[in-house]
Scaffold this motif. Sequence first.
Motif, short mmCIF file in Angstrom:
data_model
loop_
_atom_site.label_atom_id
_atom_site.label_comp_id
_atom_site.label_asym_id
_atom_site.label_seq_id
_atom_site.Cartn_x
_atom_site.Cartn_y
_atom_site.Cartn_z
N ARG A 33 0.83 -1.22 0.00
CA ARG A 33 0.00 0.00 0.00
C ARG A 33 0.85 1.25 0.00
O ARG A 33 0.46 2.28 -0.54
CB ARG A 33 -0.92 -0.01 1.22
N LEU A 34 2.02 1.15 0.62
CA LEU A 34 2.94 2.28 0.66
C LEU A 34 3.82 2.34 -0.59
O LEU A 34 4.65 3.25 -0.72
CB LEU A 34 3.83 2.18 1.90
N ARG A 35 3.66 1.35 -1.48
CA ARG A 35 4.45 1.25 -2.71
C ARG A 35 5.95 1.12 -2.40
O ARG A 35 6.80 1.76 -3.02
CB ARG A 35 4.19 2.46 -3.61
N VAL A 36 6.23 0.28 -1.42
CA VAL A 36 7.61 0.02 -1.01
C VAL A 36 7.88 -1.47 -1.19
O VAL A 36 7.14 -2.31 -0.69
CB VAL A 36 7.85 0.41 0.46
N ARG A 37 8.95 -1.79 -1.89
CA ARG A 37 9.32 -3.19 -2.09
C ARG A 37 9.87 -3.77 -0.79
O ARG A 37 10.61 -3.07 -0.07
CB ARG A 37 10.38 -3.33 -3.19
N PRO A 38 9.57 -5.03 -0.47
CA PRO A 38 10.05 -5.63 0.78
C PRO A 38 11.57 -5.63 0.91
O PRO A 38 12.10 -5.58 2.02
CB PRO A 38 9.50 -7.06 0.73
N ASN A 39 12.29 -5.68 -0.23
CA ASN A 39 13.75 -5.72 -0.18
C ASN A 39 14.39 -4.34 -0.30
O ASN A 39 15.62 -4.22 -0.32
CB ASN A 39 14.31 -6.65 -1.25
N ALA A 40 13.56 -3.30 -0.40
CA ALA A 40 14.10 -1.94 -0.47
C ALA A 40 14.69 -1.55 0.88
O ALA A 40 14.13 -1.87 1.93
CB ALA A 40 13.00 -0.96 -0.88
N HIS A 41 15.81 -0.85 0.86
CA HIS A 41 16.42 -0.44 2.12
C HIS A 41 15.78 0.86 2.62
O HIS A 41 15.69 1.84 1.88
CB HIS A 41 17.94 -0.26 1.95
N VAL A 42 15.34 0.81 3.88
CA VAL A 42 14.66 1.96 4.49
C VAL A 42 15.23 2.20 5.88
O VAL A 42 15.96 1.38 6.43
CB VAL A 42 13.14 1.71 4.59
N ARG A 43 14.86 3.34 6.43
CA ARG A 43 15.24 3.67 7.80
C ARG A 43 14.07 4.38 8.45
O ARG A 43 13.44 5.24 7.83
CB ARG A 43 16.47 4.59 7.80
N LEU A 44 13.74 4.00 9.68
CA LEU A 44 12.70 4.69 10.43
C LEU A 44 13.31 5.82 11.25
O LEU A 44 14.40 5.68 11.80
CB LEU A 44 11.96 3.72 11.34
N ILE A 45 12.59 6.93 11.31
CA ILE A 45 13.02 8.09 12.08
C ILE A 45 11.97 8.38 13.14
O ILE A 45 10.76 8.43 12.85
CB ILE A 45 13.19 9.32 11.17
N ALA A 46 12.40 8.55 14.39
CA ALA A 46 11.50 8.86 15.50
C ALA A 46 11.68 10.32 15.89
O ALA A 46 12.80 10.77 16.12
CB ALA A 46 11.79 7.95 16.69
N THR A 47 10.56 11.04 15.95
CA THR A 47 10.59 12.45 16.36
C THR A 47 9.41 12.72 17.28
O THR A 47 8.56 11.85 17.49
CB THR A 47 10.51 13.39 15.14
N ALA A 48 9.35 13.93 17.80
CA ALA A 48 8.22 14.32 18.64
C ALA A 48 6.93 14.34 17.83
O ALA A 48 6.95 14.57 16.62
CB ALA A 48 8.48 15.70 19.25
#
Length: 332
Positions: free
Chosen positions: A141-156
């Motif tokens: 649904r997010l149009r992101v491939r499972p093997n694509a490299h991503v990073r999560l960012i946490a903010t306020a």
Amino acid sequence: MQDLVGRLTALDPDASETLKVISYFDTLSAGGAGLDGLLRGAAVLSGVVAGAERRSRTTRYSPRGLLVTDTEIHRSLQRTTRSGSVWLERVGPPHANDEMILERLGLAVDLAEARRNPESALETALDSAAPADERAKALARLRVRPNAHVRLIATATEAPVMCAPSTVVPTRYGLVRATLDLTGDLPLTEPAGLGPRLSADRAPESWEGAVIAYRLTEPETPVVDATDIGALLILAQAYEPRTPHDDVRALARLDPRSADIVRVLVESDSVRSAAAALGMHHSTVQAKHESLTRALGYDPRSITGHARYIAAALLLRLTDPAWLVNSNHLQR
């Protein structure tokens, strides 16, 4: 809303708690939280299992944010929603804010159901308790491939939304905004915690690291990368912030001056160099070293003690602020 909560706290504690519940769910809804996030939030607020039934499917979360799968369901309080029902599973008499938590949970679930937006897909993609196939569908649904490299960012939660999928998520450290970084060059809003860059199907791991890194930010280091925490990240992930370890309790009991002295003792090559850095006489620091060893239960300058101090200092920064404020152990 936050200003109003602050003003009412001293005047009417019960009313302020009610407003905090409203503000909590408003923040979740504004951030696009889905059913799982809303249930985790209700469980954290109430301290008991929160559940929902939607289209004949039952979902329940514990106060630790984990899926509950046992078959015995004790619905102490229940509310009907447009697509099913929500409930709390408290044993014994209800608490003062249970009705309000359930009411706001029901309203928030109806709102989430009405919009079914990409934010809820992101929430599912980074939920380690969600089945792998559901996380895969969320990534699609997010149009992101499972093997694509991503990073999560946490903010306020109130931080500006970046040009990337973003949602507000309940964590054991409170509400935090999650942003999915697909490019690695998003402009950061400080403070921020960066998760390790992993394949998208491992997004929950990146998110857990990002949350811990965000918790470790401070004015001197407003951006913390989880990869810089190294092996201590494993320790931080296993730590329960509401039940501090004895080493954390011992460190928290120190007054600010003693805490500074033990830090310098650990960082210095010798007691004499620590005394020079502190501007104190060598014999005074030596005596303080001995008293601190007794107070902590270990010598912070020994090999083992050094490791225990580093671990305790890290975990103290992750410890639940409510414990730090309410604990009778602390000296202010």
